[in-house]
Design a protein around this motif. Structure first.
Motif, PDB file in Angstrom:
ATOM      1  N   ASN A 195       0.852  -1.188   0.000  1.00 14.11           N
ATOM      2  CA  ASN A 195       0.000   0.000   0.000  1.00 14.11           C
ATOM      3  C   ASN A 195       0.889   1.238   0.000  1.00 14.11           C
ATOM      4  N   PRO A 196       0.778   2.097  -1.021  1.00 12.61           N
ATOM      5  CA  PRO A 196       1.641   3.278  -1.095  1.00 12.61           C
ATOM      6  C   PRO A 196       1.537   4.195   0.121  1.00 12.61           C
ATOM      7  N   SER A 197       0.419   4.143   0.816  1.00 10.75           N
ATOM      8  CA  SER A 197       0.230   5.028   1.972  1.00 10.75           C
ATOM      9  C   SER A 197       0.964   4.539   3.216  1.00 10.75           C
ATOM     10  N   ASN A 198       1.376   3.257   3.237  1.00  5.83           N
ATOM     11  CA  ASN A 198       2.137   2.749   4.389  1.00  5.83           C
ATOM     12  C   ASN A 198       3.206   1.752   3.934  1.00  5.83           C
ATOM     13  N   LEU A 199       4.071   2.234   3.058  1.00  6.46           N
ATOM     14  CA  LEU A 199       5.118   1.382   2.484  1.00  6.46           C
ATOM     15  C   LEU A 199       6.039   0.789   3.537  1.00  6.46           C
ATOM     16  N   TYR A 200       6.201   1.489   4.654  1.00  7.53           N
ATOM     17  CA  TYR A 200       7.153   1.053   5.667  1.00  7.53           C
ATOM     18  C   TYR A 200       6.460   0.477   6.907  1.00  7.53           C
ATOM     19  N   GLU A 201       5.187   0.144   6.768  1.00  9.35           N
ATOM     20  CA  GLU A 201       4.442  -0.451   7.876  1.00  9.35           C
ATOM     21  C   GLU A 201       4.216  -1.946   7.668  1.00  9.35           C
ATOM     22  N   ARG A 202       3.741  -2.310   6.478  1.00 10.90           N
ATOM     23  CA  ARG A 202       3.402  -3.711   6.220  1.00 10.90           C
ATOM     24  C   ARG A 202       3.306  -3.964   4.710  1.00 10.90           C
ATOM     25  N   PHE A 203       3.372  -5.235   4.339  1.00  8.78           N
ATOM     26  CA  PHE A 203       3.129  -5.641   2.963  1.00  8.78           C
ATOM     27  C   PHE A 203       2.580  -7.061   2.966  1.00  8.78           C
ATOM     28  N   TYR A 204       2.134  -7.514   1.812  1.00 11.46           N
ATOM     29  CA  TYR A 204       1.468  -8.813   1.688  1.00 11.46           C
ATOM     30  C   TYR A 204       2.338  -9.770   0.872  1.00 11.46           C
ATOM     31  N   ILE A 205       2.334 -11.041   1.273  1.00 10.50           N
ATOM     32  CA  ILE A 205       3.079 -12.059   0.532  1.00 10.50           C
ATOM     33  C   ILE A 205       2.122 -13.159   0.083  1.00 10.50           C
ATOM     34  N   ASN A 206       2.580 -13.999  -0.828  1.00  7.16           N
ATOM     35  CA  ASN A 206       1.691 -14.981  -1.455  1.00  7.16           C
ATOM     36  C   ASN A 206       1.683 -16.350  -0.759  1.00  7.16           C
TER      37      ASN A 206
END
Length: 278
Positions: free
Chosen positions: A126-137
């Motif tokens: 999510n561009p709004s929280n690039l350094y908070e979390r991300f999703y993996i497959n």
């Protein structure tokens, strides 16, 4: 009698000569008149003929130019299409090369350190929280569990926060509420903390303010944790901001993870999980 005949013949010849002269004269005058008339007609008609010829040439040249222009446009369009196709192929091959290089490095690290790891692809940020979390497959079906450690190469990037059937959410160490027990290479014990600055800034907070922290020092996990083993790389000290008192000294830590171009991560499987699987 003979004389009369001669006079008569002479008279006929004379009349014929006069008639011939008159005919010649008429022919000469008529020819001049005709030539004069032709000149007049030509003088009047020629500009019109010339204009008609020019207009005809204009339309001919214009039509040829239009056809040529269309041909050039079509050729340029085909060339652009071919160039676009070529650029796409080059970019795709470059991406494949980069991905292969990353996978080779992952396999090399796995073999050298004898780690039990799984490779996951980053499938959403999510561009709004690039350094908070991300999703993996990877998710429950892949035996991923909460608090599994997530690495980007040899760098700690976070841990599994939530797990779903076919995907998981990774909480990043650069997040505002994230803390990791850490140790500098000079032996200073402390905590690496995320920030709310939204640019991936990390801070190192030493346990004692007397520690002499140097710019460029590398920082690793201390092992004083139920989640993180000792020795996982976090980053290096990038700035020590003095404020006049040791208590207010601010120490910035720079992570070497390229979050913007992050494509794959490693999930570190705990030893006990590996044993339970057996």
């Amino acid at each position: 009698m003979l004389r009369k005949k001669r006079d008569k013949k002479w008279s006929i010849k004379k009349r014929m000569g006069i008639i011939l002269f008159i005919l010649i004269l008429i022919f000469v005058l008529f020819s001049k008149a005709v030539n004069f008339g032709v000149d007049i007609v030509s003088h009047i008609v020629f500009p019109i003929q010339r204009r008609v010829y020019q207009i005809g040439n204009f339309f001919k040249e214009t039509s040829e130019a239009v056809v040529s222009y269309k041909s050039i446009l079509e050729e340029n369009r085909n060339l652009k299409n071919e160039q676009v196709k070529y650029d796409i192929v080059v970019a795709y091959n470059k991406e494949l090369d980069q991905e292969n290089e990353r996978l080779r490095e992952i396999l090399k690290m796995k073999e050298e350190k004898k780690l039990n790891i799984k490779v996951a692809k980053v499938n959403f940020r999510n561009p709004s929280n690039l350094y908070e979390r991300f999703y993996i497959n990877l998710g429950k079906k892949d035996e991923i569990k909460k608090n599994y450690i997530v690495l980007a190469g040899e760098n700690l990037i976070g841990k599994i926060g939530k797990v779903y059937d076919d995907y998981s959410i990774v909480d990043m160490i650069t997040g505002e509420n994230y803390t990791v027990s850490s140790l500098t290479e000079s032996g200073a014990l402390g905590i690496v903390r995320g920030s709310n600055e939204g640019d991936g800034t990390l801070y190192f907070e030493a346990n004692t303010f007397q520690e002499n922290i140097e710019v460029g020092e590398k920082v690793y996990t201390s092992g004083i944790s139920e989640i993180y083993p000792k020795g996982i790389y976090l980053g290096k000290i990038s700035e020590v901001i003095e404020s006049g008192t040791e208590i207010l000294k601010s120490i910035k830590l720079e992570s070497e993870v390229d979050v913007i171009n992050l494509a794959e991560v490693l999930i570190l499987i705990p030893v006990e999980a590996k044993g339970n699987k057996k």
